[in-house]
Enzyme design. Structure first.
Site, short mmCIF file in Angstrom:
data_model
loop_
_atom_site.label_atom_id
_atom_site.label_comp_id
_atom_site.label_asym_id
_atom_site.label_seq_id
_atom_site.Cartn_x
_atom_site.Cartn_y
_atom_site.Cartn_z
N LYS A 109 0.97 -1.54 0.16
CA LYS A 109 0.36 -0.12 0.21
C LYS A 109 0.92 1.16 -0.38
O LYS A 109 1.78 0.73 1.01
CB LYS A 109 -0.74 -0.11 0.74
CG LYS A 109 -1.72 -1.09 1.37
CD LYS A 109 -2.45 -1.14 2.54
CE LYS A 109 -2.29 -0.73 3.81
NZ LYS A 109 -1.68 -2.09 3.94
N HIS A 221 -5.56 5.38 9.57
CA HIS A 221 -4.91 5.32 10.35
C HIS A 221 -5.07 6.23 11.43
O HIS A 221 -4.53 6.52 11.89
CB HIS A 221 -3.15 5.30 9.80
CG HIS A 221 -2.56 4.53 8.77
ND1 HIS A 221 -2.67 4.53 7.54
CD2 HIS A 221 -2.35 3.20 8.84
CE1 HIS A 221 -2.02 3.50 6.87
NE2 HIS A 221 -1.52 2.22 7.64
N ASP A 403 -40.09 1.52 25.12
CA ASP A 403 -40.99 0.68 23.60
C ASP A 403 -42.30 0.73 23.27
O ASP A 403 -42.95 0.58 22.78
CB ASP A 403 -40.21 0.64 22.35
CG ASP A 403 -40.12 -1.16 21.76
OD1 ASP A 403 -40.10 -1.70 23.18
OD2 ASP A 403 -39.93 -1.13 20.74
N MET A 495 -47.32 -9.24 30.40
CA MET A 495 -48.89 -9.13 29.52
C MET A 495 -49.68 -10.06 30.64
O MET A 495 -50.83 -10.45 30.77
CB MET A 495 -48.75 -8.75 28.69
CG MET A 495 -48.59 -9.64 27.88
SD MET A 495 -48.26 -9.56 26.03
CE MET A 495 -49.60 -9.00 25.19
#
EC number: 2.7.1.28
Length: 577
Positions: A109, A221, A403, A495
């Site tokens: 690279k 990096h 929720d 419930m």
């Protein structure tokens, strides 16, 4: 503040992670005395070109994850974000040469340290008479004006590993392999974007971003990018990235235009969730195809990361059929995905849903009175649940994800929308079945599944009769189904506690002379049971993972179930008045 990492020591990170990979992969071996991993069948490569790559640690699964038949012969690894040592690179070259390979290609690279260290090792190896070539990969498309250092090497390097590996496996020589991959690398570009920086073990984050900012065109990096942009939707960010990568005004652009065929890589930079990765992948495919670009292959996953950076990079490689065959060639590298060898663009992505079974005619539909009563009941239930949304959410925050109210409101709105389409069936069995399907599709969460189970099972006894004993049997069937699949029992703080208490009272409906007054007792019992859940230790559901000391409020599901029963009772009482 220094980030937390699951490591043994900062200094030993690179050695430990490479050792872990080799320990779990029998196809790899370490080179004694060096931070080098090689194919364990190295001696079988006699007469072939060897492929070596590498760089700093912190990019996992690159580079060692791409060792295998059809890809790399070995890798040389440095410390985190640090180029590998020259001595280790040279040792790897010698090892593959002594195994009988006909030459070595170094795939590097484009970073200064990597170029210097791999280049020096190459010169030393050549001085020893070992044939070694080196290609430097620069696929970064961030910079609009070319810098002296050139384009950085990013995730596109993995595609070069694949192409080179396929060529070597097919018997191509060192010169041919070098020339071919050098040409391929010119038709490739990569661009990254991140929501924040990464943090090297033992260090602080490398840069700071405000909550509404995104970094565009950054490397691998932890260095900052070329632009800092405002947070936007996934679709907007992907469109911006592709615009930047393919613009002819950008000196590092990829010449992709309408009609081009590409390989797309959607690469997780390390810290992005798989949910977000899928969203980005969908956006990239739609955006490219909307530009007339043909996607030959799409690779989605983590290929070259930057530690824990929450971001992605997109890579585009222009391909033709010969190049595509090299991409498709078999490999045993553990990090290379199992990609289908078919075109992405043009493939049918949706199958028609199966036809619904024909419904039996509703024998009571003609009367209309029963249907109108059902509408009143459902409207009251919906209004009740919508009014309870905030309270249920507040109760749920203590033990869940907060929720429960939102989920029940979603169900209420779905029912309201359904009622606007026309009168519901007057047949109780058909009504409950319809509601079950609606809630399973629209409500979501475990609540949707539990209500769906309850209603589906409760509908069955009502197919034959609809008298009070049948309704009691329906309640029993619903409760049995909830317990069977939900694994909850009375007293588990769910419930079910409210519904169970009501069901026990409704057993009286099975006796001669029973009347609707029994329902009033059932509702009161359900409300008392809901209130009693504040003193229970959760035995099922998400709340069972929470310390009981924190559960000092009633269970939101039990409260909702009791409220539904109360709403039903009030409508029926008003009808009798």
């Amino acid at each position: 503040m220094t980030s937390k990492k699951l490591v043994n020591s900062v200094a030993g990170c690179a050695d430990d992670t490479l050792a872990g990979l080799v320990a779990c992969n029998p196809n790899l071996q370490l080179l004694q005395g060096h931070r080098v991993a090689l194919r364990s069948d190295l001696d079988s490569l006699k007469g072939q070109v060897a492929l070596l790559s590498g760089g700093g640690s912190g990019h996992e699964p690159a580079h060692a994850g791409f060792i295998g038949k059809g890809m790399l012969t070995g890798v040389i690894v440095g410390a985190v974000f640090t180029s590998p040592a020259v001595g280790s690179i040279l040792a790897a070259i010698r090892a593959v040469a002594q195994a009988g390979t006909v030459g070595t290609l170094l795939i590097v690279k484009n970073y200064t340290g990597d170029r210097l260290n791999f280049g020096l090792a190459r010169e030393q190896a050549r001085a020893e008479g070992i044939p070694v070539e080196m290609v430097v990969i620069g696929d970064d498309s961030a910079f609009t004006v070319l810098k002296k250092a050139g384009r950085r090497g990013l995730c596109g390097t993995v595609l070069i590993h694949k192409v080179a590996g396929a060529l070597a496996e097919a018997g191509a020589g060192l010169e041919e392999t070098t020339d071919r991959v050098s040409e391929v690398a010119k038709a490739m570009g990569t661009l990254g974007v991140s929501l924040s920086s990464c943090s090297v073990p033992g260090s602080k984050p490398t840069f700071e971003l405000s909550a509404d900012e995104v970094e565009l065109g950054l490397g691998i990096h932890g260095e900052a990018g070329v632009h800092r942009i405002k947070m936007a939707t996934a679709d907007e960010i992907v469109a911006l990235m592709l615009d930047h990568m393919t613009s002819s005004s950008n000196v590092s652009h990829v010449p992709v235009r309408s009609g081009s065929s590409v390989v797309l890589m959607v690469n997780n930079l390390g810290g992005l969730s798989f949910l977000e990765l899928g969203i980005i992948a969908d956006a990239a495919v739609r955006s490219l195809e909307g530009r007339g670009v043909k996607i030959a292959r799409a690779l989605v996953g983590t290929f070259m990361s930057a530690l824990d950076m929450p971001g992605i990079s997109l890579t585009l490689l222009l391909v033709d059929e010969p190049l595509l065959k090299l991409i498709d060639a078999e490999t045993t590298a553990s990090a290379w995905p199992n990609v289908a060898k078919v075109l992405v663009t043009g493939r049918k992505r949706c199958r028609a849903a199966p036809a619904k079974p024909l419904e039996a005619p509703d024998p009571t539909a003609a009367g209309g009175a029963a249907s109108k009563q059902m509408v009143l009941v459902l409207e009251r239930v919906c209004a009740t649940l919508l009014g309870l949304e905030e309270r249920l959410n507040a109760l749920d925050r203590a033990a869940g994800d907060g929720d429960c109210g939102t989920t029940h409101s979603c169900a209420a709105r779905a029912i309201q929308g359904w009622l606007k389409e026309g009168l519901p069936p007057a047949s109780p069995a058909q009504l409950l079945s319809k509601l079950s399907l609606l809630l399973l599709e629209k409500m979501g969460g475990s609540s949707g599944a539990l209500y769906g189970l309850f209603l589906t099972a409760a509908a069955q006894p009502l197919k034959a009769k609809t008298d009070l004993p049948a309704w009691s049997a329906a309640m029993d069937a619903g409760l049995e189904a909830m317990q069977k699949y939900g694994k909850a029992a009375p007293g588990d703080r769910t419930m079910l506690d409210s519904l169970w208490a009501a069901g026990q009272e409704l057993q009286a409906w099975k006796s001669p002379g029973a009347n609707l007054q029994i329902l009033s007792k059932a509702v009161k019992s359900a409300e008392a049971a809901a209130e009693a859940t504040r003193n229970m230790e959760a035995g099922a559901g998400r709340a069972s993972y929470i310390s009981s000391a924190r559960l000092d409020q009633p269970d939101p599901g039990a409260v909702a179930a009791a409220a539904i029963l109360r709403a039903i009772l009030e409508v029926l009482q008003s009808q009798d008045a």
